[in-house]
Structure formats: C-alpha cells, structure tokens
Motif scaffolding. Structure first.
Motif, short mmCIF file in Angstrom:
data_model
loop_
_atom_site.label_atom_id
_atom_site.label_comp_id
_atom_site.label_asym_id
_atom_site.label_seq_id
_atom_site.Cartn_x
_atom_site.Cartn_y
_atom_site.Cartn_z
N CYS A 143 -89.42 68.70 -20.45
CA CYS A 143 -88.23 68.65 -21.08
C CYS A 143 -87.03 68.65 -20.22
N ILE A 144 -86.23 67.73 -20.44
CA ILE A 144 -85.09 67.60 -19.37
C ILE A 144 -83.66 67.93 -20.21
N ASP A 145 -83.23 68.98 -19.47
CA ASP A 145 -81.98 69.70 -19.93
C ASP A 145 -80.80 68.82 -19.51
N PRO A 146 -80.17 68.38 -20.64
CA PRO A 146 -78.98 67.25 -20.21
C PRO A 146 -77.92 68.03 -19.58
N LYS A 147 -77.61 69.39 -19.52
CA LYS A 147 -76.69 70.04 -18.98
C LYS A 147 -76.94 70.43 -17.61
N LYS A 148 -78.10 70.79 -17.21
CA LYS A 148 -78.66 70.72 -15.90
C LYS A 148 -78.51 69.28 -15.27
N LEU A 149 -78.91 68.42 -15.85
CA LEU A 149 -78.80 66.86 -15.23
C LEU A 149 -77.39 66.61 -14.94
N LEU A 199 -91.53 59.28 -17.59
CA LEU A 199 -92.37 60.47 -17.90
C LEU A 199 -93.37 60.24 -19.15
N LYS A 200 -92.73 59.21 -20.08
CA LYS A 200 -93.69 58.71 -20.95
C LYS A 200 -95.03 57.87 -20.41
N ALA A 201 -94.58 57.33 -19.27
CA ALA A 201 -95.62 56.42 -18.56
C ALA A 201 -96.74 57.52 -18.08
N TRP A 202 -96.09 58.54 -17.44
CA TRP A 202 -96.97 59.65 -16.84
C TRP A 202 -97.85 60.31 -17.68
N SER A 254 -76.19 65.33 -11.54
CA SER A 254 -75.69 64.05 -11.14
C SER A 254 -75.13 63.50 -12.53
N SER A 255 -74.14 62.52 -12.68
CA SER A 255 -73.93 61.98 -13.70
C SER A 255 -74.34 60.50 -13.74
N GLU A 256 -74.62 60.10 -12.45
CA GLU A 256 -75.42 58.83 -12.48
C GLU A 256 -76.92 58.55 -12.97
N ILE A 257 -77.35 59.48 -13.24
CA ILE A 257 -78.99 59.37 -13.87
C ILE A 257 -78.83 59.23 -15.30
N ASP A 258 -79.58 58.05 -15.69
CA ASP A 258 -79.93 57.83 -17.12
C ASP A 258 -80.91 58.69 -17.84
N ILE A 259 -80.73 59.67 -18.66
CA ILE A 259 -81.86 60.45 -19.13
C ILE A 259 -82.83 59.75 -19.78
N ALA A 260 -82.50 58.78 -20.39
CA ALA A 260 -83.55 57.66 -21.25
C ALA A 260 -84.47 56.95 -20.29
N GLU A 261 -83.97 56.81 -19.05
CA GLU A 261 -84.72 56.04 -18.05
C GLU A 261 -85.75 57.19 -17.39
N VAL A 262 -85.30 58.22 -17.31
CA VAL A 262 -86.30 59.16 -16.73
C VAL A 262 -87.44 59.48 -17.79
N GLU A 263 -86.85 59.59 -19.02
CA GLU A 263 -87.87 59.99 -19.99
C GLU A 263 -88.63 58.60 -20.24
N SER A 276 -91.50 60.23 -2.87
CA SER A 276 -90.07 60.24 -2.49
C SER A 276 -89.06 59.72 -3.36
N THR A 277 -89.40 59.84 -4.82
CA THR A 277 -88.67 59.19 -5.93
C THR A 277 -88.02 60.52 -6.71
N ILE A 278 -87.32 60.04 -7.66
CA ILE A 278 -86.56 61.03 -8.38
C ILE A 278 -87.61 62.12 -9.10
N LEU A 279 -88.57 61.63 -9.38
CA LEU A 279 -89.84 62.50 -9.99
C LEU A 279 -90.81 62.82 -9.06
N GLN A 280 -90.70 64.00 -8.65
CA GLN A 280 -91.86 64.61 -7.83
C GLN A 280 -92.47 65.80 -8.33
N CYS A 281 -93.61 66.30 -7.48
CA CYS A 281 -94.34 67.30 -7.89
C CYS A 281 -94.41 68.33 -6.96
N SER A 282 -94.56 69.70 -7.47
CA SER A 282 -94.87 70.75 -6.23
C SER A 282 -96.28 70.66 -5.83
N LYS A 283 -96.55 71.36 -4.80
CA LYS A 283 -97.91 71.41 -4.36
C LYS A 283 -98.80 71.86 -5.62
#
Length: 127
Positions: free
Chosen positions: A43-49, A65-68, A53-62, A98-105
């Motif tokens: 779940c991507i919180d638009p307010k946190k995003l 994530l759909k591909a994941w 940054s105002s440069e990231i397109d939430i639809a692109e990130v989603e 090293s992309t905008i989507l990363q995972c913890s250990k």
C-alpha cells in the motif's frame, strides 16, 4: 507447535530518491517453503510519497509492484522469473537492489498460516 512452519519475509521499501537513501515501508513479501506460499501485500500512502518527492508517479510504482505480485503468483505463461521455483522467486524479489523499490534484509520466523502472518506483518510494518 507441530503445526508451525518456518517462513521468511522482507519489507518492501520505496526509495524516492535513491541518492539520498531515504525510504518508507510500503509492503511485505513472505515465503514459506513447507506451505509452498509466496505472497506480497503493499500500500503506497500518497501523503508520505508527497512528503518525500513530488516527482514520483504513484501509478508507475504500482505497475512495478503488480509485476512483483505476478512473480509471486508464478504464472507459467509469464516470463523467465515467473517460471522459477517459489524459493528462487522469493530470493529474486528480496535481492539487494539500487532502484526506487528495495527490500530489507530477510527475516525468519514460525507460523501456522502464512497468509495471516503476511497480514499481521503488513499491519505491523506498513500501516
């Protein structure tokens, strides 16, 4: 205790500006070998995003994530990664990036129901 199975999970992080290394949690990936389970919830919180940054397109990130999510489902008619074994797909998703989507250990634990555990971890680390 006999119903418990091991699981591994990683937290999905959104890193809007990779060079700044700032992130916030947006999801969880959970894998249980014995239950042959690989699930992802996000779940991507638009307010946190917007605060990061105002440069990231939430639809692109989603769309990423759909591909994941498709990789988690393992569509046999999908790409090479989707055809891999469940454990290999989890390792691919949780690998260092090293992309905008990363995972913890990755972390491990015991559970009786991986789907319920995924929900609980999502509530704990994302919401």
């Amino acid at each position: 205790m006999l119903d418990n199975v091991t699981f591994e999970y990683a937290i999905i992080r959104l890193v809007p500006k990779v060079e700044r290394e700032e992130f916030f949690n947006i999801g969880v990936i959970l894998f249980s070998k014995r239950k042959k389970f690989l699930g992802l919830k996000y779940c991507i919180d638009p307010k946190k995003l917007a605060a990061f940054s105002s440069e990231i397109d939430i639809a692109e990130v989603e769309s990423y994530l759909k591909a994941w999510k498709s990789v988690c489902q393992g569509n046999p008619s999908g790409g090479l990664i989707e055809k891999m074994e469940v454990s290999d797909r989890f390792r691919w998703l949780a690998a260092s990036k090293s992309t905008i989507l990363q995972c913890s250990k990755t972390h491990s634990g015991l559970c009786t129901n991986p789907k319920e555990t995924l929900e609980g971890l999502f509530e704990l680390f994302v919401l």
